[in-house]
Design an enzyme around this catalytic site. Structure first.
Site, PDB file in Angstrom:
ATOM      1  N   CYS A   2      -7.671  23.175 -17.416  1.00 43.45           N
ATOM      2  CA  CYS A   2      -7.486  23.884 -18.880  1.00 43.45           C
ATOM      3  C   CYS A   2      -8.364  23.294 -19.736  1.00 43.45           C
ATOM      4  CB  CYS A   2      -5.986  23.836 -19.090  1.00 43.45           C
ATOM      5  SG  CYS A   2      -4.891  24.004 -17.725  1.00 43.45           S
ATOM      6  N   ARG A  27     -13.437  26.400 -18.743  1.00 47.96           N
ATOM      7  CA  ARG A  27     -12.046  25.537 -17.988  1.00 47.96           C
ATOM      8  C   ARG A  27     -11.313  26.296 -17.228  1.00 47.96           C
ATOM      9  NH1 ARG A  27     -13.040  20.166 -18.834  1.00 47.96           N
ATOM     10  NH2 ARG A  27     -11.052  20.015 -18.210  1.00 47.96           N
ATOM     11  N   TRP A  76      -5.843  27.553 -16.699  1.00 48.27           N
ATOM     12  CA  TRP A  76      -6.264  27.983 -15.398  1.00 48.27           C
ATOM     13  C   TRP A  76      -5.022  27.698 -14.672  1.00 48.27           C
ATOM     14  CZ3 TRP A  76      -6.913  25.661 -10.533  1.00 48.27           C
ATOM     15  CH2 TRP A  76      -7.425  26.323  -9.489  1.00 48.27           C
ATOM     16  N   ASN A 102      -3.398  19.444 -19.646  1.00 46.35           N
ATOM     17  CA  ASN A 102      -4.329  19.703 -18.482  1.00 46.35           C
ATOM     18  C   ASN A 102      -4.161  19.065 -17.319  1.00 46.35           C
ATOM     19  OD1 ASN A 102      -6.718  20.450 -17.059  1.00 46.35           O
ATOM     20  ND2 ASN A 102      -7.847  18.828 -18.153  1.00 46.35           N
ATOM     21  N   GLY A 103      -4.182  19.508 -16.021  1.00 44.86           N
ATOM     22  CA  GLY A 103      -3.768  18.416 -15.013  1.00 44.86           C
ATOM     23  C   GLY A 103      -2.847  19.046 -14.066  1.00 44.86           C
ATOM     24  N   GLU A 486     -26.645  27.969  -1.163  1.00 46.87           N
ATOM     25  CA  GLU A 486     -26.539  28.146  -2.768  1.00 46.87           C
ATOM     26  C   GLU A 486     -26.501  29.616  -2.766  1.00 46.87           C
ATOM     27  OE1 GLU A 486     -25.483  27.069  -5.291  1.00 46.87           O
ATOM     28  OE2 GLU A 486     -26.807  27.828  -6.978  1.00 46.87           O
ATOM     29  N   LYS A 490     -23.505  31.605  -4.675  1.00 45.72           N
ATOM     30  CA  LYS A 490     -23.630  32.359  -5.980  1.00 45.72           C
ATOM     31  C   LYS A 490     -23.409  34.084  -5.558  1.00 45.72           C
ATOM     32  CE  LYS A 490     -23.942  29.508  -8.198  1.00 45.72           C
ATOM     33  NZ  LYS A 490     -24.466  28.235  -8.426  1.00 45.72           N
ATOM     34  N   GLU A 493     -19.457  34.275  -5.483  1.00 50.45           N
ATOM     35  CA  GLU A 493     -18.671  34.174  -6.509  1.00 50.45           C
ATOM     36  C   GLU A 493     -18.953  35.156  -7.653  1.00 50.45           C
ATOM     37  OE1 GLU A 493     -18.909  30.167  -8.258  1.00 50.45           O
ATOM     38  OE2 GLU A 493     -21.170  30.029  -7.806  1.00 50.45           O
ATOM     39  N   HIS A 509     -27.975  31.158  18.104  1.00 53.39           N
ATOM     40  CA  HIS A 509     -26.683  30.427  18.739  1.00 53.39           C
ATOM     41  C   HIS A 509     -25.359  31.093  18.429  1.00 53.39           C
ATOM     42  CE1 HIS A 509     -29.174  27.256  20.142  1.00 53.39           C
ATOM     43  NE2 HIS A 509     -29.720  27.110  18.986  1.00 53.39           N
ATOM     44  N   LYS A 612     -14.566  26.657 -14.605  1.00 56.46           N
ATOM     45  CA  LYS A 612     -15.744  25.842 -14.473  1.00 56.46           C
ATOM     46  C   LYS A 612     -15.482  24.241 -14.059  1.00 56.46           C
ATOM     47  CE  LYS A 612     -20.133  25.398 -15.795  1.00 56.46           C
ATOM     48  NZ  LYS A 612     -21.091  25.540 -14.759  1.00 56.46           N
TER      49      LYS A 612
HETATM   50  C1  F6R Z   1     -20.643  27.325  -8.001  1.00 58.59           C
HETATM   51  C2  F6R Z   1     -20.062  26.308  -8.750  1.00 58.59           C
HETATM   52  C3  F6R Z   1     -19.282  25.322  -8.304  1.00 58.59           C
HETATM   53  C4  F6R Z   1     -19.619  23.808  -8.817  1.00 58.59           C
HETATM   54  C5  F6R Z   1     -18.412  22.659  -8.038  1.00 58.59           C
HETATM   55  C6  F6R Z   1     -18.907  21.330  -8.524  1.00 58.59           C
HETATM   56  O1  F6R Z   1     -21.712  28.123  -8.595  1.00 58.59           O
HETATM   57  O2  F6R Z   1     -20.510  26.049 -10.034  1.00 58.59           O
HETATM   58  O3  F6R Z   1     -19.418  25.286  -6.733  1.00 58.59           O
HETATM   59  O4  F6R Z   1     -20.706  23.442  -8.354  1.00 58.59           O
HETATM   60  O5  F6R Z   1     -17.171  23.258  -8.505  1.00 58.59           O
HETATM   61  O6  F6R Z   1     -18.674  21.206 -10.069  1.00 58.59           O
HETATM   62  P1  F6R Z   1     -19.270  20.093 -10.797  1.00 58.59           P
HETATM   63  O7  F6R Z   1     -20.728  20.148 -10.498  1.00 58.59           O
HETATM   64  O8  F6R Z   1     -18.609  19.978 -12.269  1.00 58.59           O
HETATM   65  O9  F6R Z   1     -18.664  18.871 -10.140  1.00 58.59           O
END
Ligand code: F6R
Length: 617
Positions: A2, A27, A76, A102-103, A486, A490, A493, A509, A612
């Site tokens: 959060c 967050r 969150w 938070n936590g 990657e 993307k 998500e 395979h 995030k």
């Molecule tokens: C995907 C994305 C996540 C982060 C992952 C690690 O677009 O953003 O997969 O890369 O949660 O986050 P960090 O880099 O903050 O440890």
């Protein structure tokens, strides 16, 4: 996970709290709330399920008396769904004490049973309310000393927490505590701030203090006092925030992600700044470990999600330039399998936020077993770098959109710099080779700009045509493989489309069974100049899927004529050495995922169910 913000000073706090929460919404954004001690010394509170806008509208419809001491929270959900009741703050001590958190408090259900048996009542399903009730009781036992109450409570809590609290009896005081969750202090003139990160207060001050683990902070307008959980005064590290509030604003872009993709060239450029000397790489922050670099026998990269894919690209560079074996591990898997680690192991963590709990725990685990640790991180004052022996900051600037884009290219850049530094120290990379690599890296920002200028509109059209697509596959080989992963992540998500990234050689395979007429497949094609063999193999993979009806979108180097007749669409990237192609090939994939999300009318900055900064395990 959060976002939290606290304020004490001369100004009305509500606007400050809401602006801070807006910057922390990355967050978590399923509910939000604020509490304020008003001019009459009464504590008022408002909280609502939904994004911050819902709380704002509510406050506009029915004002809450303002005051100069306040705390705010954007959530969150972990324990308890995203409802009004579960939103923070939570109140205790006859609604005179407000707490945000938070936590995760892992032993909350035992504590709750104990409190219920003692006659306490609860209004939410959260672990936070348990901490609030404990704090209310401790406050009374400590005869109205809020900091002492914190000391008594933190010892009873297991897990991860940043807690902030204020009490009606003490206008002008906010107290906070942290364990394994972030908290930074912003120092103003006759005012002070607390925040999950500096974005919470950067528009008011760039002067900050990072609080260590297991510490308690009390802020008043004139003073900041930091102690450990035992009450001993501790020194805290001051630092200057190097970016300003405008860097965290959208600045006219349609979304933070659009802005952040446009900033990819700058993210690479800024990460190179100050690290290239006489066409070689010297990273001052790594020098204390130079001796250790000559003795390491392996590197383990730990990271999650996009950061782990950056690590998977970095593996090729570290092995090739520093001649040391590299394993890339998902941080959450790493410490549960009793890995072989010792003093000759170097653990490199990668994290944009620097707060990802899985990665933090992997770093701590590695340190406890004698490994040396290097953190590649984008956020100053964050926990993971503070737990590591050395830090290489990526200078991508604040990344607000939940899905990582510019941080990814900055992470690869930092890993390449790291590989060159270690390669030089180990005597594996001579000056001439280094100069060639540096020239390649320095050319990357311009090449990324070229891709954005030339291809963005066409990619947006493609995405528009594909709005109803239900599944997209991504293929790559060598460094193109993590880029395929990657691209798929993307798309999942941002556009909520089923997407898979495969190593192209793996197709036969099994995955080739997925190909049916019309199946879109995005293929990252290696350079024919630099890797003729790999190029030929990927082209034959394209033929195999084309023969089964796949619709192929190729990402290929300018001038690669062989790919033209084989693909339905070709997106061009400028010429680059083989290890530098990932920094270019990923750019169309980032634009594509953003464009498809936008054409589906989705929230590209805040995709559903995500946050995030993942500060829970
Ligand atoms: C995907 C994305 C996540 C982060 C992952 C690690 O677009 O953003 O997969 O890369 O949660 O986050 P960090 O880099 O903050 O440890």
């Amino acid at each position: 996970m959060c976002g939290i913000v606290g304020y004490v000073g001369p100004r009305p706090s509500q606007a400050i709290l809401l602006a801070g929460l807006a910057r922390l919404e990355y967050r978590g954004y399923d509910s939000a709330g604020i509490a304020v001690i008003d001019g009459d010394g009464d504590l008022g509170m408002r909280k609502r399920a939904g994004k911050l806008g819902v709380l704002r509208d509510d406050l506009e419809a029915t004002a809450l008396a303002d005051g100069t001491t306040g705390i705010g929270h954007t959530r969150w959900a972990t324990h308890g769904g995203p409802t009004d009741d579960n939103a923070h703050p939570h109140l205790a001590d006859d609604d005179r004490l407000a707490v945000i958190h938070n936590g995760i408090i892992e032993n909350f259900s035992e504590l709750k049973s104990e409190l219920v048996a003692a006659g306490c009542t609860f209004h939410s399903e959260t672990d936070t309310e348990v901490a609030a009730v404990l704090l209310g009781r401790a406050y009374r036992d400590a005869e109205g000393d809020l900091t002492e109450a914190f000391r008594r409570v933190v010892g009873r809590l297991e897990g991860a927490f940043t807690l902030l609290a204020m009490h009606e009896d003490h206008p002008g005081l906010v107290v906070g505590a942290r364990r394994n969750s972030p908290l930074v202090i912003g120092l103003g003139k006759d005012e002070n701030f607390l925040g999950s990160d500096v974005a919470a207060f950067v528009e008011h001050t760039r002067s900050a203090l990072a609080i260590g683990q297991d510490q308690i902070v009390a802020i008043t307008p004139q003073a900041v006092t930091v102690t450990d959980f035992a009450g001993q005064a501790v020194d805290v590290e001051p630092f200057e925030v190097t970016w300003d509030a405008s860097a965290a604003d959208k600045g006219g872009w349609s979304s933070f992600m659009a802005k952040e993709i446009a900033e990819e060239p700058e993210a690479v450029r800024n990460t190179l700044l100050g690290r290239i000397h006489d066409a070689g790489v010297v990273i001052g922050e790594l020098e204390p470990l130079d001796d250790a670099f000559t003795r390491i026998s392996r590197v383990i990269v730990v990271a999650c999600g996009t950061a782990a894919y950056a690590g998977a690209v970095g593996k090729y560079a570290i092995e090739q330039w520093a001649r040391v074996p590299v394993d890339v591990e998902l941080a959450h898997e790493f410490r549960y399998r009793d890995p072989v680690i010792g003093p000759d192991t170097l653990v490199v963590s990668i994290s944009q936020s620097g707060e990802t709990m899985d990665t933090l725990m992997a770093v701590k685990y590695a340190r406890e077993r004698g490994a040396r640790t290097v953190s590649i991180c984008n956020t100053q004052g964050a926990t993971i770098p503070r737990e590591s022996d050395a830090i290489v900051y990526t200078h991508a600037g604040p990344e607000v959109a939940v899905a990582s884009t510019k941080a990814f290219v900055a992470q690869i850049t930092a890993l390449y710099l790291f590989a060159m530094h270690v390669g030089r120290v180990r005597g594996e990379l001579d000056a001439a080779a280094s100069a060639g690599l540096v020239a390649e890296l320095e050319a990357v920002p311009e090449k990324i700009s070229t891709i954005i200028e030339r291809e963005q509109t066409r990619i947006e059209q493609l995405a528009h045509w594909m709005t109803d697509t239900r599944s997209v596959l991504f293929l790559g080989r060598h460094v193109g493989y993590p880029i395929a992963m990657e691209g798929a992540l993307k798309l999942k998500e941002l556009a909520y489309i089923h997407a898979e990234g495969f190593a192209a050689g793996e197709l036969k395979h099994g995955p080739i069974a997925l190909i049916e007429p019309g199946q879109p497949v995005i293929v990252i094609v290696p350079s024919p100049r630099e890797s003729a063999l790999l190029h030929a193999k990927v082209v034959s993979n394209i033929e195999e899927i084309r023969a089964r009806g796949a619709r192929v979108i190729a990402i290929a180097e300018e001038g690669d004529a062989a790919v033209l007749p084989k693909a339905d669409e070709v997106l061009r990237i400028p010429l680059a050495g083989p290890l530098f192609e990932p920094l270019l090939a990923v750019v169309p994939l980032h634009i594509f995922a953003m464009a498809l999300s936008t054409s589906k009318g989705l929230d590209v900055d805040q995709p559903r169910n995500l946050a995030k900064s993942v500060t829970v395990e």
